[in-house]
Design a protein around this motif. Structure first.
Motif: not given
Length: 171
Positions: A81-107
């Motif tokens: 459901n594309m309505d559930d997939c909201k694209v968000q700003d990468k740095e904002t979401v990283r901060n929210e999830l406690g991810m650091v900006s100087d790493k490469y993350y792979i899901i």
């Protein structure tokens, strides 16, 4: 006392169990695990011939089955459901999830211990890069909302599944 009008079984082996009764029509949805082994494919394929209708979530699953219904089947991909997939700003979401900006993350698109998802291949590819600033995030146990967040926060989505459907492919 309960008499359903229809039984919907997910996966061919569950479908085989469902068709053993003859009173209620059975619909079986095939998700791909049915084709992983000779015996699983054989049993699931037989079940598909006795089902009232069979759903394959991808064309290749239908193609891999040993026996296939010639009618009363549908190829129906699992949807998002594309309505559930909201694209968000990468740095904002990283901060929210406690991810650091100087790493490469792979899901990673699955569970690390699911051999069909082939996490060892991804590990080998990362090892060739010889970098310490890469982190892989496993999707297992994540809600759809969290998966969407991680997809916005990560640099790469990896899904190195195995194409082989023989028992040797899982050793």
């Amino acid at each position: 006392e309960f008499r359903p009008d229809i039984i919907h079984a997910h996966y061919g082996l569950s479908g085989f169990t469902a068709i053993l009764q003859h009173k209620t029509p059975v619909v079986i949805t095939f998700h791909n695990g049915e084709t992983a082994t000779f015996m699983g494919n054989l049993i699931s394929s037989v079940a598909s011939l006795f089902a009232k209708h069979t759903i394959y979530v991808a064309q290749h699953i239908y193609d891999l089955c040993y026996f296939k219904p010639k009618r009363n089947y549908t190829i129906m991909p699992c949807g998002v459901n594309m309505d559930d997939c909201k694209v968000q700003d990468k740095e904002t979401v990283r901060n929210e999830l406690g991810m650091v900006s100087d790493k490469y993350y792979i899901i990673f698109g699955g569970a690390f211990d699911n051999l069909r998802k082939n996490y060892p291949l991804l590990r080998q590819a990362i090892a060739l890069l010889d970098r310490k600033d890469i982190e892989v995030i496993e999707m297992q146990g994540l809600s759809r909302e969290m998966i969407t967040k991680y997809m916005c926060a990560c640099d790469l989505f990896a899904l190195p599944t195995k194409n082989e459907c023989s028992p040797q492919a899982f050793k």
